[in-house]
Write a protein that holds these residues in place. Structure first.
Motif, PDB file in Angstrom:
ATOM      1  N   GLN A  35       0.927  -1.292   0.011  1.00 17.73           N
ATOM      2  CA  GLN A  35      -0.099  -0.121   0.148  1.00 17.73           C
ATOM      3  C   GLN A  35       0.731   1.180  -0.058  1.00 17.73           C
ATOM      4  O   GLN A  35       0.772   2.279  -0.712  1.00 17.73           O
ATOM      5  CB  GLN A  35      -1.061   0.021   1.092  1.00 17.73           C
ATOM      6  N   GLN A  67       1.578   3.594  -3.142  1.00 16.72           N
ATOM      7  CA  GLN A  67       0.648   4.819  -3.078  1.00 16.72           C
ATOM      8  C   GLN A  67      -1.024   4.091  -3.111  1.00 16.72           C
ATOM      9  O   GLN A  67      -1.534   4.759  -4.151  1.00 16.72           O
ATOM     10  CB  GLN A  67       0.815   5.927  -3.589  1.00 16.72           C
ATOM     11  N   SER A  72      -4.754   3.366  -2.674  1.00 15.51           N
ATOM     12  CA  SER A  72      -5.763   3.780  -1.811  1.00 15.51           C
ATOM     13  C   SER A  72      -6.460   2.448  -0.920  1.00 15.51           C
ATOM     14  O   SER A  72      -6.412   1.430  -1.529  1.00 15.51           O
ATOM     15  CB  SER A  72      -6.827   4.584  -2.636  1.00 15.51           C
ATOM     16  N   ASP A  73      -7.192   2.832   0.049  1.00 14.26           N
ATOM     17  CA  ASP A  73      -7.795   2.035   0.761  1.00 14.26           C
ATOM     18  C   ASP A  73      -8.917   1.273  -0.163  1.00 14.26           C
ATOM     19  O   ASP A  73      -9.349   0.214  -0.197  1.00 14.26           O
ATOM     20  CB  ASP A  73      -8.598   2.413   2.155  1.00 14.26           C
ATOM     21  N   GLU A  74      -9.474   2.199  -0.896  1.00 19.00           N
ATOM     22  CA  GLU A  74     -10.531   1.954  -1.898  1.00 19.00           C
ATOM     23  C   GLU A  74     -10.135   0.834  -2.836  1.00 19.00           C
ATOM     24  O   GLU A  74     -10.665   0.015  -3.350  1.00 19.00           O
ATOM     25  CB  GLU A  74     -10.861   3.211  -2.652  1.00 19.00           C
TER      26      GLU A  74
END
Length: 112
Positions: free
Chosen positions: A26, A30, A32-34
């Protein structure tokens, strides 16, 4: 101590195999949580072509087609098959081992 990729598998966020591979990269990529959540439906053999979710996630992180092919080849050589059903029901290859291996292959094939 740094987390192993398989530590994310069914860990505190209950990630599946595909999400676990993305989660361990992550920060580096980079993500995203999405993006990680978007692979929620790709565990348990539901990735395209019945592919192992960990393998599917690894392929999402490797851009070069030649490196993708090599990653698939290495995964099959190590685990015995690219698809979840064969890995789980025929070869009894552990999902956590698929997650760790897929992450190692991402490292190998994204290194310069």
């Amino acid at each position: 101590m740094m987390k192993k990729p398989s530590d994310f598998f069914h860990g505190e966020k209950n990630y599946n195999c595909a999400q676990s591979v993305l989660a361990c990269f992550q920060d580096e990529f980079q993500l995203s949580d999405e993006k990680i959540q978007s692979l929620q439906s790709f565990g348990g053999g539901r990735a395209p072509e019945g592919r192992c979710g960990a393998l599917h996630a690894a392929l999402e992180l490797v851009e070069d087609p030649i490196r993708k092919a090599a990653l698939i080849r290495d995964f099959i050589n190590e685990a015995g098959a690219p698809d979840c059903r064969t890995l789980k029901t025929v070869l009894h290859y552990p999902c956590a081992a698929c997650v760790d291996m897929a992450a190692e292959l991402v490292k190998k094939y994204t290194a310069e």
